[in-house]
Design a protein around this motif. Structure first.
Motif, mmCIF file in Angstrom:
data_model
loop_
_atom_site.group_PDB
_atom_site.id
_atom_site.type_symbol
_atom_site.label_atom_id
_atom_site.label_comp_id
_atom_site.label_asym_id
_atom_site.label_seq_id
_atom_site.Cartn_x
_atom_site.Cartn_y
_atom_site.Cartn_z
ATOM 1 N N ASN A 128 -4.009 -5.302 -5.459
ATOM 2 C CA ASN A 128 -3.661 -6.643 -5.969
ATOM 3 C C ASN A 128 -2.047 -6.585 -6.630
ATOM 4 N N LEU A 129 -1.464 -5.221 -6.486
ATOM 5 C CA LEU A 129 0.108 -5.337 -7.027
ATOM 6 C C LEU A 129 0.791 -5.785 -5.914
ATOM 7 N N PRO A 130 2.016 -6.375 -6.409
ATOM 8 C CA PRO A 130 3.144 -6.960 -5.526
ATOM 9 C C PRO A 130 3.653 -5.862 -5.072
ATOM 10 N N ILE A 131 3.199 -4.890 -4.040
ATOM 11 C CA ILE A 131 3.913 -3.585 -3.615
ATOM 12 C C ILE A 131 4.996 -4.044 -2.580
ATOM 13 N N ASN A 132 6.238 -3.605 -2.646
ATOM 14 C CA ASN A 132 7.408 -3.681 -1.967
ATOM 15 C C ASN A 132 7.872 -2.585 -1.042
ATOM 16 N N LEU A 133 7.406 -1.413 -1.383
ATOM 17 C CA LEU A 133 7.783 0.010 -0.717
ATOM 18 C C LEU A 133 6.490 1.129 -1.102
ATOM 19 N N ILE A 134 6.267 1.724 -0.267
ATOM 20 C CA ILE A 134 5.328 3.045 -0.681
ATOM 21 C C ILE A 134 6.065 4.176 -0.184
ATOM 22 N N ALA A 135 6.407 4.985 -1.382
ATOM 23 C CA ALA A 135 7.305 6.087 -1.117
ATOM 24 C C ALA A 135 6.330 7.472 -1.213
ATOM 25 N N ILE A 136 6.210 8.205 -0.257
ATOM 26 C CA ILE A 136 5.648 9.598 -0.285
ATOM 27 C C ILE A 136 6.280 10.777 -0.429
ATOM 28 N N ASP A 137 6.431 11.324 -1.735
ATOM 29 C CA ASP A 137 7.017 12.233 -1.988
ATOM 30 C C ASP A 137 6.432 13.620 -1.686
ATOM 31 N N GLU A 138 7.253 14.570 -1.269
ATOM 32 C CA GLU A 138 6.568 15.920 -1.133
ATOM 33 C C GLU A 138 5.571 15.831 0.185
ATOM 34 N N ALA A 139 6.184 15.050 1.276
ATOM 35 C CA ALA A 139 5.250 14.774 2.239
ATOM 36 C C ALA A 139 4.682 15.561 3.029
ATOM 37 N N HIS A 140 5.071 16.987 2.789
ATOM 38 C CA HIS A 140 4.669 18.190 3.709
ATOM 39 C C HIS A 140 3.214 18.464 3.030
ATOM 40 N N CYS A 141 2.875 17.872 1.964
ATOM 41 C CA CYS A 141 1.540 18.165 1.359
ATOM 42 C C CYS A 141 0.368 17.396 2.227
ATOM 43 N N VAL A 142 0.672 16.317 3.044
ATOM 44 C CA VAL A 142 -0.027 15.826 3.926
ATOM 45 C C VAL A 142 -0.685 16.860 4.975
ATOM 46 N N SER A 143 -0.036 17.608 5.346
ATOM 47 C CA SER A 143 -0.228 18.353 6.770
ATOM 48 C C SER A 143 -0.921 19.678 6.110
ATOM 49 N N GLN A 144 -1.780 20.123 6.867
ATOM 50 C CA GLN A 144 -2.833 21.532 6.802
ATOM 51 C C GLN A 144 -1.984 22.409 7.157
ATOM 52 N N TRP A 145 -0.559 22.312 7.835
ATOM 53 C CA TRP A 145 0.222 23.165 8.270
ATOM 54 C C TRP A 145 1.462 23.239 7.247
ATOM 55 N N GLY A 146 1.271 22.437 6.312
ATOM 56 C CA GLY A 146 2.349 22.510 5.277
ATOM 57 C C GLY A 146 2.110 23.535 3.972
ATOM 58 N N HIS A 147 3.221 24.023 3.445
ATOM 59 C CA HIS A 147 2.981 25.158 2.460
ATOM 60 C C HIS A 147 2.217 24.979 1.119
ATOM 61 N N ASP A 148 2.051 23.529 1.188
ATOM 62 C CA ASP A 148 1.041 22.987 -0.263
ATOM 63 C C ASP A 148 0.177 21.723 -0.043
ATOM 64 N N PHE A 149 -0.566 22.099 1.048
ATOM 65 C CA PHE A 149 -1.525 21.097 1.654
ATOM 66 C C PHE A 149 -2.637 20.675 0.676
ATOM 67 N N ARG A 150 -2.556 19.421 0.395
ATOM 68 C CA ARG A 150 -3.585 18.772 -0.320
ATOM 69 C C ARG A 150 -4.389 17.612 0.341
ATOM 70 N N PRO A 151 -5.610 17.733 0.501
ATOM 71 C CA PRO A 151 -6.355 16.733 1.239
ATOM 72 C C PRO A 151 -6.209 15.343 0.663
ATOM 73 N N ALA A 152 -5.901 15.289 -0.590
ATOM 74 C CA ALA A 152 -5.976 13.868 -1.396
ATOM 75 C C ALA A 152 -4.774 13.187 -0.766
ATOM 76 N N TYR A 153 -3.840 13.707 -0.164
ATOM 77 C CA TYR A 153 -2.993 12.950 0.323
ATOM 78 C C TYR A 153 -3.516 12.270 1.581
ATOM 79 N N LEU A 154 -4.430 12.606 2.349
ATOM 80 C CA LEU A 154 -5.176 12.026 3.374
ATOM 81 C C LEU A 154 -5.530 10.779 3.234
ATOM 82 N N LYS A 155 -5.789 10.248 1.939
ATOM 83 C CA LYS A 155 -6.302 8.879 1.521
ATOM 84 C C LYS A 155 -5.195 8.003 1.752
ATOM 85 N N ILE A 156 -3.849 8.577 1.635
ATOM 86 C CA ILE A 156 -2.676 7.411 1.687
ATOM 87 C C ILE A 156 -2.841 6.607 2.840
ATOM 88 N N ALA A 157 -3.297 7.367 3.819
ATOM 89 C CA ALA A 157 -3.171 6.417 4.965
ATOM 90 C C ALA A 157 -3.799 5.203 5.007
#
Length: 630
Positions: A128-157
């Motif tokens: 319900n917020l007036p979002i104008n941009l979604i920025a994902i910092d440390e985006a390598h955390c989305v990938s299981q091949w990244g050095h700091d993978f976090r499954p919670a990032y998969l929810k962003i999609a």
């Protein structure tokens, strides 16, 4: 882009954008999904802060780094931009109020961790917020091949479903080609514009030295380059020891690690930032959000776990564009030590399951319960009670944290409990006689109404805020009240706090994430191999080795690293070095440091010659680590 430049100049006081900041901003403003790979210090935050300021509404910033969120929101507020961060330790009611502020209070930035998106009610409020941009910092955390993978990032999609016309901006400082492609898929980025700034740092000289006496070499480096320096170590004990050793050598130093109280962190940081000390000895807890341009040397005296972290930490040197040094000191035993420390302390599924069950038992959490419960936690006490190895346990806890099963705060905390032990009328009498303490006492009584009946945990920061005081003033009043036998007051130190984000389900909990554990362990092994290759490979330019790891295959020799410098020098023949060593040892036994000092040959050449002389039985090593003729 004139408006963007005007905002940059007004709020951030920079005259122009760095490459490729302007291009990324233009991509976001055109409504494109965008992927930006920019090395540490490249100015990633500007890339979402500027376009968010140019549009109505609020920018949602997703980051796993609490310290960085706090730092960025504080910096935005200092320059008059309204920003909120939903960090740990905030109650549900407070979160609800903050989200109301986002909706009605004209805020421009909302920072939160990916784990917050797993709460359905928070996700509903964000929709319900007036979002104008979604920025994902440390985006390598989305990938299981990244050095700091976090499954919670998969929810962003899933945010794509609710905000189909809002651009996504994925930002990272370290990602291989495989990780980049995986991030784009996992976030659901649609035909993203891709910006990749070269990882090359032309002013940063990467140095790898093989040494036997690291402290001696560190002293040489810091005395030759007396400007601000960072020395990275792997654990808290090494922090304290190294800082003390440097002080004893006449080099002003302080230290920084995750176990320090926030006040001590701030004090030590300020000493270094203000250049009252030359060096800060730190674990990898130090660095996020730190922007000191004139760091001359960054020295690692123990091998890093991976090249991603090493590149980020080394990259804190020379941000002012002047020549700086990233030095890695390697001793003969380091490779074996790192293999033992890293590989032998990777938790497997069996260990993780046992540790999780014991953790729940430790806090007396029943099966099917425990969600949102928070506890003070001392890892040493836990490991002693159950006979667990500390490092392996810490790695296991970190894994559970990244999976969102628990939240592990590694910031030092104090558990403070208070109970008033005199009647209320006597407390009122005391406040009338001591009006300077009245606001603090009233804040405690109003906040904790049961404080007369039972021992009550209190939050000193909250009392300070409500009474308009500083934390040290609250602590002083508590101490005084205890001395006058008005309260029972106890302060117990803890390493961290643990919050359970799910109900306890033992095997079912661990089985769900065990596939990620196996992937992570395999990744850590591959990353360590890359570090060892970097340290032992003396056949190519150090800068080129790092660039190749990050997918830049066509780079040139840098000309300033330890390999390149060696190519410019005519090496002394091994025979002449050996002859010099044998001549020196005729006078008396000597350490490798003494041999280097008298012979003036490079350390690595001395070590190689000593090995040859040992293998040919011309010299021997005494128990006191001195060499003598055989």
């Amino acid at each position: 882009m004139q408006e963007a430049l005007s905002i940059l100049q007004k709020y951030w006081k920079h005259d122009s954008f760095r490459t490729p900041q302007a291009e990324i901003i233009a991509s976001v403003l055109s409504g494109c999904d965008t992927f930006a790979l920019m090395p540490t210090g490249g100015g990633k935050s500007i890339c979402f802060q500027i376009p968010a300021m140019m549009r109505n509404g609020i920018c949602l910033v997703i980051s796993p780094l609490i310290a960085l969120m706090k730092d960025q929101t504080a910096n935005l507020q200092k320059i008059g931009i309204k920003a909120i961060a939903l960090t740990g330790g905030i109650s549900t009611d407070e979160i609800s109020d903050l989200l109301d502020n986002c909706l009605y209070g004209n805020y421009k930035f909302l920072y939160l961790s990916p784990e917050r998106l797993q709460a359905d009610w928070i996700m509903d409020r964000i929709k319900n917020l007036p979002i104008n941009l979604i920025a994902i910092d440390e985006a390598h955390c989305v990938s299981q091949w990244g050095h700091d993978f976090r499954p919670a990032y998969l929810k962003i999609a899933s945010l794509k479903t609710h905000f189909p016309k809002i651009p996504f901006l994925a930002l990272t400082a370290t990602a291989t080609e495989r990780v980049k492609e995986d991030v784009i898929i996992q976030l659901g980025l649609e035909n993203p514009a891709i910006f990749k700034k070269s990882f090359a740092r032309e002013n940063l000289a990467y140095m790898v030295f093989n040494v036997e006496d690291k402290l001696y070499r560190l002293e040489q480096i810091l005395k030759k380059n007396p400007q601000p320096s960072i020395i990275y170590v792997r654990n808290r004990k090494a922090c304290l020891d190294t800082a003390s050793q440097l002080e004893a050598l006449g080099i002003k130093a302080t230290f920084y690690h995750g176990g320090l109280h926030s006040r001590e962190k701030e004090k030590n940081m300020r000493l270094w930032m203000d250049e009252d000390v030359q060096a800060i000895v730190a674990t990898n807890a130090f660095g996020m959000g730190i922007d000191k341009a004139n760091v001359k040397t960054v020295v690692h005296i123990q091998l890093p776990e991976n090249l991603e972290n090493y590149y980020q930490e080394a990259g804190r040197g020379g941000r002012n564009g002047e020549k700086a040094f990233a030095v890695l000191l390697n001793s003969p035993s380091d490779v074996q030590y790192s293999e033992n420390q890293i590989l032998n302390n990777l938790p497997d599924k069996k260990f993780l399951n046992e540790m999780y069950v014991k953790l729940c038992n430790f806090f007396q959490i029943a099966y099917g319960e425990g969600i949102d419960e928070q506890f003070s936690f001392n890892i040493n006490q836990f490991c002693v009670q159950y006979g667990f190895p500390i490092l392996k346990t810490f790695n296991g806890l970190q894994f559970l944290d990244r999976q969102g099963i628990i939240t592990l705060s590694q910031e030092f905390s104090e558990k403070v409990t208070v109970q008033f032990i005199i009647e209320s009328k006597e407390v009122i009498r005391y406040t009338s006689l001591n009006p300077q303490d009245e606001e603090i006492i009233l804040a405690m009584l109003r906040t904790y109404p049961g404080i007369y009946e039972v021992v009550t945990p209190i939050n000193i920061s909250l009392i300070a805020k409500k009474s308009g005081s500083k934390e040290n003033q609250v602590a002083a009043v508590l101490q005084k009240l205890q001395e006058r036998q008005i309260i029972e007051y106890h302060a117990k130190s803890n390493d961290s706090t643990i919050t359970f984000n799910e109900v306890r389900e033992d095997d079912r909990t661990i089985n769900r994430v065990s596939k990620y554990l196996e992937n992570q362990n395999n990744l850590k092994k591959a990353q360590l191999e890359a570090v060892l290759d970097y340290v032992t490979n003396d056949k190519s330019c150090k800068s080129r080795q790092l660039l190749s790891y990050f997918g830049e295959k066509d780079s040139q020799n840098c000309g300033i690293c330890s390999f390149c410098i060696k190519q410019d020098k005519t090496p002394s023949p091994l025979s002449s070095i050996a002859e010099k060593i044998l001549g020196l040892l005729q006078t008396s036994p000597m350490s490798s440091r003494e041999i280097q000092m008298y012979s003036k040959f490079p350390d690595d050449a001395i070590i190689f010659a000593l090995k040859q002389l040992l293998e040919t039985n011309k010299i021997e090593l005494l128990p006191n680590n001195k060499y003598t003729l055989k």
